[in-house]
Design a protein around this motif. Structure first.
Motif, PDB file in Angstrom:
ATOM      1  N   TYR A 117      10.908   1.026  -1.160  1.00  0.00           N
ATOM      2  CA  TYR A 117      10.529  -0.330  -0.785  1.00  0.00           C
ATOM      3  C   TYR A 117      11.345  -1.342  -1.585  1.00  0.00           C
ATOM      4  CZ  TYR A 117       6.350   1.471   1.581  1.00  0.00           C
ATOM      5  OH  TYR A 117       5.493   2.124   2.435  1.00  0.00           O
ATOM      6  N   PRO A 118      11.389  -2.598  -1.115  1.00  0.00           N
ATOM      7  CA  PRO A 118      12.040  -3.637  -1.918  1.00  0.00           C
ATOM      8  C   PRO A 118      11.390  -3.759  -3.291  1.00  0.00           C
ATOM      9  CG  PRO A 118      11.573  -4.433   0.301  1.00  0.00           C
ATOM     10  CD  PRO A 118      10.868  -3.108   0.160  1.00  0.00           C
ATOM     11  N   ALA A 119      12.103  -4.411  -4.200  1.00  0.00           N
ATOM     12  CA  ALA A 119      11.597  -4.580  -5.563  1.00  0.00           C
ATOM     13  C   ALA A 119      10.262  -5.316  -5.549  1.00  0.00           C
ATOM     14  CB  ALA A 119      12.607  -5.337  -6.403  1.00  0.00           C
ATOM     15  N   ALA A 120       9.332  -4.836  -6.357  1.00  0.00           N
ATOM     16  CA  ALA A 120       8.013  -5.471  -6.427  1.00  0.00           C
ATOM     17  C   ALA A 120       8.069  -6.806  -7.141  1.00  0.00           C
ATOM     18  CB  ALA A 120       7.038  -4.543  -7.137  1.00  0.00           C
ATOM     19  N   SER A 121       9.086  -6.991  -7.976  1.00  0.00           N
ATOM     20  CA  SER A 121       9.130  -8.167  -8.839  1.00  0.00           C
ATOM     21  C   SER A 121       9.982  -9.302  -8.298  1.00  0.00           C
ATOM     22  CB  SER A 121       9.675  -7.762 -10.215  1.00  0.00           C
ATOM     23  OG  SER A 121      10.974  -7.203 -10.083  1.00  0.00           O
ATOM     24  N   HIS A 172      14.713  12.536   5.493  1.00  0.00           N
ATOM     25  CA  HIS A 172      14.454  11.102   5.356  1.00  0.00           C
ATOM     26  C   HIS A 172      13.713  10.588   6.586  1.00  0.00           C
ATOM     27  CE1 HIS A 172      15.398   6.802   6.031  1.00  0.00           C
ATOM     28  NE2 HIS A 172      15.066   6.729   4.771  1.00  0.00           N
ATOM     29  N   GLU A 173      12.521  10.028   6.356  1.00  0.00           N
ATOM     30  CA  GLU A 173      11.744   9.443   7.441  1.00  0.00           C
ATOM     31  C   GLU A 173      12.012   7.949   7.539  1.00  0.00           C
ATOM     32  OE1 GLU A 173       7.132   8.644   8.912  1.00  0.00           O
ATOM     33  OE2 GLU A 173       7.525  10.150   7.360  1.00  0.00           O
ATOM     34  N   ASN A 174      12.276   7.487   8.750  1.00  0.00           N
ATOM     35  CA  ASN A 174      12.459   6.061   9.009  1.00  0.00           C
ATOM     36  C   ASN A 174      11.100   5.364   9.013  1.00  0.00           C
ATOM     37  OD1 ASN A 174      12.479   7.753  11.627  1.00  0.00           O
ATOM     38  ND2 ASN A 174      11.796   5.759  12.371  1.00  0.00           N
ATOM     39  N   GLU A 175      10.726   4.876   7.844  1.00  0.00           N
ATOM     40  CA  GLU A 175       9.410   4.252   7.655  1.00  0.00           C
ATOM     41  C   GLU A 175       9.545   2.740   7.602  1.00  0.00           C
ATOM     42  OE1 GLU A 175       5.217   3.951   6.461  1.00  0.00           O
ATOM     43  OE2 GLU A 175       6.424   5.457   7.492  1.00  0.00           O
ATOM     44  N   LYS A 176       8.592   2.046   8.181  1.00  0.00           N
ATOM     45  CA  LYS A 176       8.594   0.585   8.186  1.00  0.00           C
ATOM     46  C   LYS A 176       8.651   0.012   6.773  1.00  0.00           C
ATOM     47  CE  LYS A 176       4.747  -1.366   9.382  1.00  0.00           C
ATOM     48  NZ  LYS A 176       3.609  -1.857  10.209  1.00  0.00           N
ATOM     49  N   GLU A 177       9.560  -0.929   6.554  1.00  0.00           N
ATOM     50  CA  GLU A 177       9.688  -1.745   5.338  1.00  0.00           C
ATOM     51  C   GLU A 177      10.414  -1.057   4.184  1.00  0.00           C
ATOM     52  OE1 GLU A 177       5.728  -3.076   4.471  1.00  0.00           O
ATOM     53  OE2 GLU A 177       5.710  -4.524   6.132  1.00  0.00           O
ATOM     54  N   ILE A 178      10.792   0.229   4.335  1.00  0.00           N
ATOM     55  CA  ILE A 178      11.667   0.816   3.315  1.00  0.00           C
ATOM     56  C   ILE A 178      13.113   0.457   3.665  1.00  0.00           C
ATOM     57  CG2 ILE A 178      10.076   2.716   2.817  1.00  0.00           C
ATOM     58  CD1 ILE A 178      11.944   4.542   4.475  1.00  0.00           C
ATOM     59  N   TYR A 179      14.064   0.843   2.799  1.00  0.00           N
ATOM     60  CA  TYR A 179      15.459   0.522   3.103  1.00  0.00           C
ATOM     61  C   TYR A 179      15.861   1.101   4.455  1.00  0.00           C
ATOM     62  CZ  TYR A 179      20.471   0.254   3.136  1.00  0.00           C
ATOM     63  OH  TYR A 179      21.762  -0.009   3.532  1.00  0.00           O
ATOM     64  N   GLY A 180      15.588   2.384   4.663  1.00  0.00           N
ATOM     65  CA  GLY A 180      15.984   3.032   5.899  1.00  0.00           C
ATOM     66  C   GLY A 180      14.951   2.899   6.994  1.00  0.00           C
TER      67      GLY A 180
END
Length: 279
Positions: A106-110, A145-153
């Motif tokens: 996921y994108p950076a939390a900070s 690698h699973e194409n999951e919503k909101e991750i990089y891929g």
């Protein structure tokens, strides 16, 4: 020959109930994501031994370790995550599967705003995936690698980017059409064609155009055409049910026994209609 599997924790938290429903649906494999409300990577050695003994006795195999590796912010401690990954490797060996499902962070939390766009953390994603690959190079394991919503891929382009730039036979794609729909991507033919060189595993769920998850064949994923194309391309891997029909959360979905059976029968009816033999 293709084989059916399922994220059996979508049925119940109880292993015995998971197995009973799987066997009633003539499904002989599961993707091990959680049991007894505990993530697979957090199960104790004793619990894992119990799971293995039960599965062996009931004739159910583990198709894949449904790990949460890579489903954390990109700025979280990678050293701690690597320790969890080592546990995933250990469990894959114990449970006799070649496959470990992963994500691409996921994108950076900070951070927020433009500083948190995929391009800003792409290099770190690739570095981390390559580090994971380095840990399995002496094994026969394959990272899916699973194409999951909101991750990089999560989009077609970003999935292809990471698969091309890591370019390793032990990193392949777990194709999830419903997740692509939820990211405003076209799963078939667009995503299928783009990922076909790496397509090694298939998650079976569908979604309406608005992202609502439905049983395979009831949404806009074009499941009958996906199945026909898979057969034409010589696919001989797993079709793994992950219905998410009652609950679709960030870390785990749920269907319950009745809705799981509905999802299972929707898939099996499509396979039977096209005459594609499965086990």
């Amino acid at each position: 020959m293709i084989h059916l599997s399922a994220f059996a924790d979508e049925i119940s938290a109880d292993l015995d109930e998971q197995i009973a429903v799987l066997k009633s649906e003539n499904i002989h494999f599961l993707d091990l994501r959680s049991v007894w409300n505990t993530n697979v990577l957090d199960l104790s050695d004793q619990q894992i031994a119990s799971v293995k003994e039960t599965l062996d006795r009931q004739g159910v195999g583990v198709a894949c370790i449904g790990s949460p590796i890579g489903k954390v912010p990109i700025d979280s401690s990678f050293e701690e995550h690597l320790q969890r990954f080592e546990r995933a490797i250990e469990l894959a060996h114990i449970l006799q599967t070649r496959f470990i499902r992963i994500f691409s962070f996921y994108p950076a939390a900070s951070k927020g705003g433009e500083g948190n766009q995929p391009a800003t953390y792409r290099d770190e994603v690739l570095n981390r995936l390559k580090a994971l690959l380095a840990r399995v190079q002496s094994t026969q394991l394959v990272l899916l690698h699973e194409n999951e919503k909101e991750i990089y891929g999560d989009t077609i382009a970003s999935c292809v980017d990471l698969l091309k730039n890591c370019e390793h036979p032990q990193l392949q794609a777990a194709f999830d059409p419903a997740n692509f729909i939820q990211c405003a991507q076209v799963p078939y033919p667009d995503a299928y064609d783009a990922l076909q060189p790496w397509l090694r595993y298939v998650h079976v769920k569908d979604a309406l155009a608005n992202g609502e998850v439905v049983a395979a064949g009831e949404g806009v994923a074009r499941w009958p055409e996906i199945l026909e194309r898979l057969r034409a391309d010589g696919y001989d891997g797993f079709l793994s049910l992950e219905p998410h029909l009652a609950l679709s959360g960030r870390y785990q979905g749920f269907s319950g026994p009745a809705l799981f059976r509905r999802a299972s029968q929707a898939l099996q009816q499509m396979l039977q209609a096209m005459g594609w033999t499965y086990a």
